[in-house]
Design a protein around this motif. Structure first.
Motif, PDB file in Angstrom:
ATOM      1  N   THR A 134       0.842  -1.197   0.000  1.00 58.85           N
ATOM      2  CA  THR A 134       0.000   0.000   0.000  1.00 58.85           C
ATOM      3  C   THR A 134       0.877   1.247   0.000  1.00 58.85           C
ATOM      4  OG1 THR A 134      -0.079   0.365   2.395  1.00 58.85           O
ATOM      5  CG2 THR A 134      -1.666  -1.218   1.485  1.00 58.85           C
ATOM      6  N   ASP A 135       0.236   2.389  -0.183  1.00 60.81           N
ATOM      7  CA  ASP A 135       0.953   3.642   0.018  1.00 60.81           C
ATOM      8  C   ASP A 135       0.885   4.011   1.499  1.00 60.81           C
ATOM      9  OD1 ASP A 135      -1.526   4.764   0.501  1.00 60.81           O
ATOM     10  OD2 ASP A 135      -1.600   5.933  -1.356  1.00 60.81           O
ATOM     11  N   VAL A 139      -3.680   2.932   0.922  1.00 65.27           N
ATOM     12  CA  VAL A 139      -4.349   2.667  -0.365  1.00 65.27           C
ATOM     13  C   VAL A 139      -3.561   1.582  -1.101  1.00 65.27           C
ATOM     14  CG1 VAL A 139      -5.014   3.666  -2.594  1.00 65.27           C
ATOM     15  CG2 VAL A 139      -5.169   5.041  -0.485  1.00 65.27           C
ATOM     16  N   ASP A 180      -6.043  -5.351  -5.373  1.00 61.52           N
ATOM     17  CA  ASP A 180      -6.143  -4.976  -3.959  1.00 61.52           C
ATOM     18  C   ASP A 180      -4.753  -4.849  -3.322  1.00 61.52           C
ATOM     19  OD1 ASP A 180      -7.671  -4.304  -1.764  1.00 61.52           O
ATOM     20  OD2 ASP A 180      -7.710  -6.373  -1.001  1.00 61.52           O
TER      21      ASP A 180
END
Ligand SMILES: [Fe+2]
Length: 304
Positions: A134-135, A139, A180
């Protein structure tokens, strides 16, 4: 003919690089001369000791091959690799911590479907690895490239085995994160292992009464567009060597609880053939740019 005393000699050598066209190269060379000369003065280095150092470095170079990098190992055990890592990653608030690349990133990371058992031909305790990229805000990052590699349950990387040339890679692969940000795979539980002790670096470790062990870990190299490449390991909690890693690479944030499970069904819905371990880890990427390190053996020398 000009002759120099101790102090003048250092200034003369530093000055000899004054015309180096590249300012950064000039700075690095002149600082190197300063540090080396300081070392010689501070230690009153003898001819015998200087000769031993030259011999050691010569043997270190001679030990390198297309799949073995003794100089990276030397940098690792002297803490230089972790120091370079530290000075280049001073501001990583919220991002996953980095650690050494190590000498076993040798290429052959083929894109592999999620769920694949990357150690299918090896004995050892089964492990399922599930991870997410994720970031900093959580996200998910889709399409990130994740190279993984680890030692077998006797503590050897595939590239250290004589069979590497004929049988190809094992316990190393590349995964691409899904929409995802997730990827998952099967493998075996890696164990703590000694760095190679049959070369000059390992011999130096043994002669200086250090232990040569690294705590069990899986290597990850994550590359996502718009983010700094992440070179790291995930260590296994409870390992005896977490507090004394021979390459100083452990960070608290990188230690994962790897649980033993007896559930008959694994996270991807497939049946387990017996007890298995579960490693779960989330990688948080820092925004930015950068070039991921290339595997050993693929580095093309700069034209001279
Ligand atoms: Fe390793």
């Amino acid at each position: 003919m000009t002759q120099f005393n101790e102090a003048e000699l250092t200034d003369a050598v530093i000055g000899s690089f004054d015309q180096t066209p590249d300012a950064r190269a000039r700075f690095l060379l002149q600082e190197l001369v300063k540090s080396l000369h300081d070392y010689v003065r501070k230690t009153n280095l003898t001819f015998e000791e200087w000769g031993a150092a030259i011999d050691f470095l010569t043997r270190t170079g001679q030990t390198c091959t297309a799949s073995r990098q003794e100089f990276i190992l030397l940098s690792d055990v002297l803490g230089v690799s972790m120091l370079v890592d530290a000075v280049n990653h001073r501001d990583r608030a919220g991002a996953t911590e980095t650690t050494v690349l190590g000498p076993f990133y040798v290429g052959e990371h083929r894109v592999t479907p999620h769920g694949t058992d990357i150690s299918a031909s090896l004995k050892g305790e089964k492990m399922f690895v599930q991870a997410r990229v994720t970031d900093l805000a959580g996200v998910p990052l889709a399409g990130a490239t994740v190279d993984v590699w680890h030692a077998d349950d006797e503590g050897f990387y595939d590239s250290q085995r004589p069979s590497y040339e004929s049988e190809g890679p094992s316990s190393r692969a590349r995964f691409i994160t899904n929409s995802d940000g997730r990827f998952f795979f099967r493998t075996i539980l890696p164990c703590s292992y000694p760095i190679p002790t049959d070369g000059p670096v390992g011999q130096m470790i043994l002669q200086t009464k250090r232990h040569p062990m690294r705590p069990a870990h899986v290597h990850f190299l994550v590359a996502a567009e718009g983010h700094e490449p992440l070179v790291t390991h995930v260590f296994i909690a409870g390992d005896d060597y977490l507090d004394s890693d021979v390459v100083f690479g452990v960070k608290d944030d990188l230690i994962a609880q790897v649980e033993q499970r007896s559930d008959p069904v694994m996270p991807d819905g497939k049946l387990a053939s017996g007890p298995w371990y579960l490693m779960t880890y989330d990688f948080r990427m820092k925004p930015g740019a950068g070039v991921a390190p290339r595997p050993l053996g693929t580095i093309v020398p700069e034209p001279v």
